[in-house]
Design a protein around this motif. Structure first.
Motif, PDB file in Angstrom:
ATOM      1  N   PHE A 296       0.832  -1.193   0.000  1.00  0.00           N
ATOM      2  CA  PHE A 296       0.000   0.000   0.000  1.00  0.00           C
ATOM      3  C   PHE A 296       0.873   1.253   0.000  1.00  0.00           C
ATOM      4  CE2 PHE A 296      -2.793  -3.239   1.655  1.00  0.00           C
ATOM      5  CZ  PHE A 296      -4.055  -2.899   1.205  1.00  0.00           C
ATOM      6  N   ASN A 297       2.187   1.065   0.234  1.00  0.00           N
ATOM      7  CA  ASN A 297       3.128   2.201   0.321  1.00  0.00           C
ATOM      8  C   ASN A 297       4.435   1.844  -0.378  1.00  0.00           C
ATOM      9  OD1 ASN A 297       1.543   2.054   3.186  1.00  0.00           O
ATOM     10  ND2 ASN A 297       1.746   4.161   2.474  1.00  0.00           N
ATOM     11  N   ASN A 298       5.231   2.858  -0.647  1.00  0.00           N
ATOM     12  CA  ASN A 298       6.495   2.679  -1.350  1.00  0.00           C
ATOM     13  C   ASN A 298       7.487   1.841  -0.550  1.00  0.00           C
ATOM     14  OD1 ASN A 298       5.524   4.297  -3.409  1.00  0.00           O
ATOM     15  ND2 ASN A 298       6.485   6.155  -2.625  1.00  0.00           N
ATOM     16  N   SER A 299       8.448   1.270  -1.254  1.00  0.00           N
ATOM     17  CA  SER A 299       9.444   0.444  -0.591  1.00  0.00           C
ATOM     18  C   SER A 299      10.654   0.266  -1.494  1.00  0.00           C
ATOM     19  CB  SER A 299       8.855  -0.932  -0.263  1.00  0.00           C
ATOM     20  OG  SER A 299       9.839  -1.781   0.267  1.00  0.00           O
ATOM     21  N   LEU A 300      11.820   0.127  -0.876  1.00  0.00           N
ATOM     22  CA  LEU A 300      13.030  -0.253  -1.589  1.00  0.00           C
ATOM     23  C   LEU A 300      13.621  -1.488  -0.927  1.00  0.00           C
ATOM     24  CD1 LEU A 300      15.807   1.996  -3.045  1.00  0.00           C
ATOM     25  CD2 LEU A 300      16.398  -0.088  -1.836  1.00  0.00           C
TER      26      LEU A 300
ATOM     27  N   ALA B  31      -0.860   1.263  -7.773  1.00  0.00           N
ATOM     28  CA  ALA B  31      -0.335   1.369  -9.140  1.00  0.00           C
ATOM     29  C   ALA B  31      -0.677   0.087  -9.892  1.00  0.00           C
ATOM     30  CB  ALA B  31       1.168   1.597  -9.118  1.00  0.00           C
ATOM     31  N   GLY B  32      -1.726   0.130 -10.691  1.00  0.00           N
ATOM     32  CA  GLY B  32      -2.063  -1.024 -11.501  1.00  0.00           C
ATOM     33  C   GLY B  32      -3.131  -1.916 -10.916  1.00  0.00           C
ATOM     34  N   ALA B  33      -3.673  -1.560  -9.766  1.00  0.00           N
ATOM     35  CA  ALA B  33      -4.763  -2.340  -9.176  1.00  0.00           C
ATOM     36  C   ALA B  33      -5.947  -1.411  -8.927  1.00  0.00           C
ATOM     37  CB  ALA B  33      -4.308  -2.978  -7.861  1.00  0.00           C
ATOM     38  N   TRP B  34      -7.125  -2.009  -8.700  1.00  0.00           N
ATOM     39  CA  TRP B  34      -8.280  -1.195  -8.328  1.00  0.00           C
ATOM     40  C   TRP B  34      -7.994  -0.500  -6.992  1.00  0.00           C
ATOM     41  CZ3 TRP B  34     -11.205  -0.734 -12.309  1.00  0.00           C
ATOM     42  CH2 TRP B  34     -11.468  -1.815 -13.157  1.00  0.00           C
ATOM     43  N   LYS B  35      -8.460   0.715  -6.870  1.00  0.00           N
ATOM     44  CA  LYS B  35      -8.352   1.388  -5.579  1.00  0.00           C
ATOM     45  C   LYS B  35      -9.247   0.678  -4.578  1.00  0.00           C
ATOM     46  CE  LYS B  35      -6.996   6.024  -7.058  1.00  0.00           C
ATOM     47  NZ  LYS B  35      -7.310   7.470  -6.996  1.00  0.00           N
ATOM     48  N   LEU B  36      -8.712   0.444  -3.395  1.00  0.00           N
ATOM     49  CA  LEU B  36      -9.399  -0.381  -2.411  1.00  0.00           C
ATOM     50  C   LEU B  36      -9.997   0.436  -1.267  1.00  0.00           C
ATOM     51  CD1 LEU B  36      -6.867  -3.352  -2.129  1.00  0.00           C
ATOM     52  CD2 LEU B  36      -8.992  -3.271  -3.453  1.00  0.00           C
ATOM     53  N   GLU B  37     -11.233   0.143  -0.940  1.00  0.00           N
ATOM     54  CA  GLU B  37     -11.864   0.694   0.252  1.00  0.00           C
ATOM     55  C   GLU B  37     -11.491  -0.194   1.429  1.00  0.00           C
ATOM     56  OE1 GLU B  37     -13.117   2.837   2.776  1.00  0.00           O
ATOM     57  OE2 GLU B  37     -13.848   3.592   0.841  1.00  0.00           O
ATOM     58  N   THR B  38     -11.148   0.401   2.575  1.00  0.00           N
ATOM     59  CA  THR B  38     -10.706  -0.373   3.727  1.00  0.00           C
ATOM     60  C   THR B  38     -11.685  -0.350   4.892  1.00  0.00           C
ATOM     61  OG1 THR B  38      -9.459   1.507   4.608  1.00  0.00           O
ATOM     62  CG2 THR B  38      -8.275  -0.009   3.146  1.00  0.00           C
ATOM     63  N   GLU B  39     -12.679   0.541   4.847  1.00  0.00           N
ATOM     64  CA  GLU B  39     -13.588   0.671   5.985  1.00  0.00           C
ATOM     65  C   GLU B  39     -14.970   0.135   5.649  1.00  0.00           C
ATOM     66  OE1 GLU B  39     -13.407   4.060   8.517  1.00  0.00           O
ATOM     67  OE2 GLU B  39     -11.760   4.936   7.372  1.00  0.00           O
ATOM     68  N   ARG B  40     -15.612  -0.453   6.666  1.00  0.00           N
ATOM     69  CA  ARG B  40     -16.962  -0.990   6.498  1.00  0.00           C
ATOM     70  C   ARG B  40     -17.983   0.140   6.569  1.00  0.00           C
ATOM     71  NH1 ARG B  40     -16.009  -6.734   8.472  1.00  0.00           N
ATOM     72  NH2 ARG B  40     -18.156  -7.168   7.887  1.00  0.00           N
TER      73      ARG B  40
ATOM     74  N   GLY C 245     -17.390   6.663  -4.616  1.00  0.00           N
ATOM     75  CA  GLY C 245     -16.235   7.503  -4.935  1.00  0.00           C
ATOM     76  C   GLY C 245     -15.301   6.825  -5.922  1.00  0.00           C
ATOM     77  N   ASP C 246     -13.989   7.025  -5.715  1.00  0.00           N
ATOM     78  CA  ASP C 246     -13.021   6.500  -6.678  1.00  0.00           C
ATOM     79  C   ASP C 246     -12.506   5.105  -6.318  1.00  0.00           C
ATOM     80  OD1 ASP C 246     -11.566   7.220  -4.449  1.00  0.00           O
ATOM     81  OD2 ASP C 246      -9.915   8.133  -5.575  1.00  0.00           O
ATOM     82  N   LYS C 247     -13.033   4.494  -5.257  1.00  0.00           N
ATOM     83  CA  LYS C 247     -12.587   3.166  -4.838  1.00  0.00           C
ATOM     84  C   LYS C 247     -13.576   2.122  -5.341  1.00  0.00           C
ATOM     85  CE  LYS C 247     -10.151   4.993  -0.837  1.00  0.00           C
ATOM     86  NZ  LYS C 247     -10.053   5.067   0.641  1.00  0.00           N
ATOM     87  N   SER C 248     -13.074   1.231  -6.210  1.00  0.00           N
ATOM     88  CA  SER C 248     -13.949   0.314  -6.926  1.00  0.00           C
ATOM     89  C   SER C 248     -14.129  -1.028  -6.244  1.00  0.00           C
ATOM     90  CB  SER C 248     -13.390   0.066  -8.338  1.00  0.00           C
ATOM     91  OG  SER C 248     -13.215   1.276  -9.029  1.00  0.00           O
ATOM     92  N   GLU C 249     -13.253  -1.385  -5.328  1.00  0.00           N
ATOM     93  CA  GLU C 249     -13.310  -2.708  -4.715  1.00  0.00           C
ATOM     94  C   GLU C 249     -13.067  -2.587  -3.215  1.00  0.00           C
ATOM     95  OE1 GLU C 249     -11.756  -7.254  -5.544  1.00  0.00           O
ATOM     96  OE2 GLU C 249     -10.915  -5.587  -6.696  1.00  0.00           O
ATOM     97  N   HIS C 250     -13.733  -3.431  -2.467  1.00  0.00           N
ATOM     98  CA  HIS C 250     -13.540  -3.418  -1.026  1.00  0.00           C
ATOM     99  C   HIS C 250     -12.487  -4.444  -0.652  1.00  0.00           C
ATOM    100  CE1 HIS C 250     -14.280  -3.203   3.266  1.00  0.00           C
ATOM    101  NE2 HIS C 250     -15.076  -2.173   3.054  1.00  0.00           N
ATOM    102  N   LEU C 251     -11.720  -4.093   0.370  1.00  0.00           N
ATOM    103  CA  LEU C 251     -10.661  -4.977   0.827  1.00  0.00           C
ATOM    104  C   LEU C 251     -11.211  -6.339   1.271  1.00  0.00           C
ATOM    105  CD1 LEU C 251      -7.585  -4.536   1.096  1.00  0.00           C
ATOM    106  CD2 LEU C 251      -7.941  -4.047   3.511  1.00  0.00           C
TER     107      LEU C 251
END
Length: 325
Positions: free
Chosen positions: A44-48, A72-81, A87-93
């Protein structure tokens, strides 16, 4: 081992450190464990370092690896019930997680703190949904409150550079020092570092400006010293790290920058107060905010061996999870 989040999950540290050295001597000796097994790494966040070291560790153990960048490259995920998803989040976690579980044998999750709602962050809401709904073993690749793979690597590094002290039956003095930063950062790294150092055989001190107290469950039995010079005196290891205000003394300050005191930046004078101490940091590091160029480039800087040990700490964790499948 079905989950890896806190130091208790790894079991006796002495045994884990022996296993780490064994793997470091032969990184491919357990390839058979991961054959035809798949690790899914969710970011969900950047990493090296976390991305590279975890993928390398899994490959060393014979695993297939799938990496998913949620933003980046996946559906935006909703995390709360209970949210109306208009809105712009197409899929729920809660649908995405069990689907992910269908495609893998193990899941690593990286999801930072939002730093606006302390209760939400410290409940580890996102990580716990993966544990509950994926049906797979889950390990933390840094969450809202902890970064155990980093802390385990830190401990491995400290033990490697403490052999002379150990031979004299002396405990290394380890100091976790807050340092200034231009951005509000989570408490995950200092939380886990404190947790693991409390469990290790070291003399552990935490130093930071007043008001920056970490959550007591992570501070544990550590000595807290508000005078940085006193904390550094006689130290064998200095672990510099910024964290935003944890909101322990004043909940309204949670996630805020309430100090930018540049006198806390670790420079040559600071290191002169130590016992020829080694400098540590999890990286990435903002030079001349956290630490000056001359310190991080000095022979006493061990940030690169520390980063290299991320592969080793992760190898131990994934090996143990594979053994439990």
């Amino acid at each position: 081992m079905r989950t890896f989040i806190n130091v208790e999950d790894i079991g006796p540290l002495e045994k884990a450190l022996v296993e780490a050295q064994e793997i470091k001597n032969d990184r491919f000796m357990y390839q058979h464990l991961g054959k035809n097994k798949t690790l899914m790494m969710i970011f969900f966040n950047n990493s090296l370092r976390t991305r590279l070291s975890t993928q390398k560790a899994a490959m060393n153990l014979g695993m297939n690896v799938i990496v998913l960048d949620v933003n980046a490259g996946a559906w935006k995920l909703e995390t709360e019930r209970g949210v109306i998803m208009d809105g712009d989040k197409s899929e729920h976690l809660l649908e995405a997680i069990p689907v992910m579980g269908c495609y893998c044998d193990m899941i690593g999750v990286r999801s930072f703190a939002g730093l606006t709602d302390r209760e939400y962050d410290y409940a580890e809401t996102v990580l716990n949904q993966f544990i509950k709904y994926s049906g797979k073993p889950v390990f933390a690749m840094e969450t809202a409150t902890v970064h155990p793979l980093q802390a385990f690597a830190d401990l491995i590094t400290i033990e490697e550079y403490s052999q002379t002290l150990r031979a004299k039956s002396q405990k290394p003095k380890v100091v976790l020092s807050w340092a200034p930063h231009c951005r509000a950062l989570p408490q995950a790294v200092p939380n886990s570092f404190a947790q693991w150092m409390n469990a290790a055989d070291v003399d552990f001190v935490i130093t930071h400006p007043e008001g920056y107290e970490l959550d007591p469950k992570f501070v544990g039995n550590a000595r807290v010293e508000y005078d940085q010079k006193k904390a550094f005196e006689g130290a064998d290891f200095i672990y510099a790290k910024n964290w935003s205000n944890p909101g322990v003394t004043n909940p309204a300050d949670y996630g805020k920058i309430t100090s930018k005191d540049m006198s806390w930046t670790v420079d040559t004078e600071h290191m002169s107060w130590t016992n020829n101490g080694k400098f540590m940091h999890c990286l990435p590091v903002r030079r001349n905010l956290i630490v000056t160029d001359d310190v991080i480039e000095s022979p006493n800087s061990i940030v690169i061996p520390e980063a290299a040990n991320r592969e080793i700490s992760c190898s131990v964790v994934i090996k143990r999870m594979l053994e439990a499948l």
